[in-house]
Design an enzyme around this catalytic site. Structure first.
Site, PDB file in Angstrom:
ATOM      1  NE  ARG A 121      -1.890   1.497   3.699  1.00  0.00           N
ATOM      2  CZ  ARG A 121      -1.574   0.649   4.685  1.00  0.00           C
ATOM      3  NH1 ARG A 121      -2.012  -0.591   4.637  1.00  0.00           N
ATOM      4  NH2 ARG A 121      -0.836   1.030   5.700  1.00  0.00           N
ATOM      5  CG  HIS A 150      -3.463   1.997   9.209  1.00  0.00           C
ATOM      6  ND1 HIS A 150      -3.511   0.669   8.856  1.00  0.00           N
ATOM      7  CD2 HIS A 150      -4.457   2.172  10.113  1.00  0.00           C
ATOM      8  CE1 HIS A 150      -4.487   0.068   9.517  1.00  0.00           C
ATOM      9  NE2 HIS A 150      -5.078   0.966  10.283  1.00  0.00           N
ATOM     10  CE1 TYR A 185       3.839   2.430   9.011  1.00  0.00           C
ATOM     11  CE2 TYR A 185       3.196   4.208  10.489  1.00  0.00           C
ATOM     12  CZ  TYR A 185       2.903   3.371   9.432  1.00  0.00           C
ATOM     13  OH  TYR A 185       1.687   3.470   8.796  1.00  0.00           O
TER      14      TYR A 185
END
Length: 356
Positions: free
Chosen positions: A252, A256, A265
């Site tokens: 992706r 998120h 991250y």
């Protein structure tokens, strides 16, 4: 034998657009259908992201980069089958016939957003992680008990495999030989946690071994691999062969959710590299070009048609008045219960006092 060797990633078309499976017959019309549906899904995703930035919808969950996994698998099921999506699987539901207007309404917080078109068995998107696997297994078992040939397909991410519901769903489907396809989209991260920090397993597919469920890994950015392997799993379930676990290895590009900052991250340069190499839309473009079937004007025609469809759906969705928060209390139980009614009264009192 290591899990990586036991479950190699199945690929039909490589990143250069070259066919790797000689037995697969290519059809120009089908490839353009795949391409159209993926372009449509990506344009819808980008539209929703822009609407969120403009404050016209709430927090949004992106899926850009996962179009092949969702579109290819959704096209493998039939009318009358059951689909159990997560909050990230609108590319799958819209490919299965969901209303774009209602997808917009979902992100605007209206109940109508979870209502599929007549004749489409699409459950509301599951926000609790992995709960939908149990629903899918149960619906599939119910169809089996009715002696129908209907199948369930259920979507979930890699993080869901750390939940108890994942194991309960697979165990139930295995024991009762339920006709369900467990479709995992492994994009490497469960929110901010990379796969290697949430499990010791090298693959998701190997988790099916404990439940004696046929399992496989596929290139989730290769729509031909996704479609053909899901068709096999669906046919197996429909003919009484029981459940299958599919791990679609994908990526992706975005965060998120729109409330997340992936740069904290994840190396975002990885996404930019993948856009130029493993992108699912780019792969079909390269395949069409290699076959001598590519037409730039066809792409332009598609984008114009899709833009018109999306804008019309948004126009219809924005005719709806803002949702009444009081509706939150209406559909918790079939019949009113006193704790919910007390909460409703408290909400109304606070609203009158101007406290939100």
């Amino acid at each position: 034998m290591g899990a990586d060797n036991q479950f190699p990633v199945i690929q039909y078309v490589n990143e250069a657009g070259s066919l790797k499976q000689d037995e697969v017959k290519l059809h120009k019309e089908q490839l353009y259908q795949f391409y159209f549906m993926m372009v449509r899904a990506r344009m819808m995703d980008k539209k929703c992201l822009n609407l969120q930035r403009q404050g016209r919808i709430g927090t949004y969950v992106q899926y850009e980069g996962q179009e092949a996994a969702q579109v290819g698998s959704a096209l493998a099921v039939e009318d009358g089958d059951w689909m159990f999506p997560t909050y990230r699987d609108h590319a799958a539901t819209m490919s299965f016939g969901h209303s774009l207007r209602n997808l917009f309404l979902y992100w605007k917080g209206r109940l109508e957003g979870s209502i599929p078109p007549e004749g489409r068995n699409i459950f509301p998107p599951a926000v609790p992680i992995a709960s939908q696997l149990l629903h899918a297994a149960g619906a599939a078992w119910a169809e089996k008990k009715k002696n129908s040939d209907r199948v369930s397909i259920v979507y979930f991410g890699d993080g869901a495999t750390s939940e108890g519901d994942f194991h309960e769903g697979l165990n139930f489907a295995s024991v009762f030989h339920a006709p369900v396809v467990f479709f995992n989209q492994n994009n490497g991260y469960a929110i901010s946690v990379p796969m290697e920090k949430q499990m010791k397993s090298k693959t998701i597919a190997q988790k099916g071994l404990a439940y004696d469920i046929p399992s496989l890994r596929i290139d989730g950015n290769d729509i031909l691999a996704v479609y053909h392997e899901t068709v096999k799993a669906v046919a197996r379930a429909r003919s009484g062969g029981g459940p299958t676990l599919i791990e679609a290895v994908t990526w992706r590009y975005g965060a998120h959710t729109t409330a997340d900052d992936p740069s904290k991250y994840r190396d975002q340069q990885e996404s930019e590299i993948r856009r130029k190499t493993t992108d699912p839309l780019l792969r079909v473009e390269r395949l069409l070009k290699n076959q001598g079937w590519w037409k730039e004007e066809e792409k332009e025609r598609m984008e114009a048609e899709i833009t018109k469809e999306i804008n019309q759906a948004l126009k219809e969705a924005e005719k709806f008045k803002p949702a009444d928060i009081d509706e939150l209390f209406d559909h918790v139980f079939a019949e009113p219960v006193w704790p919910i009614e007390e909460q409703r009264k408290q909400h109304k009192r606070l609203s009158r006092e101007g406290i939100q």
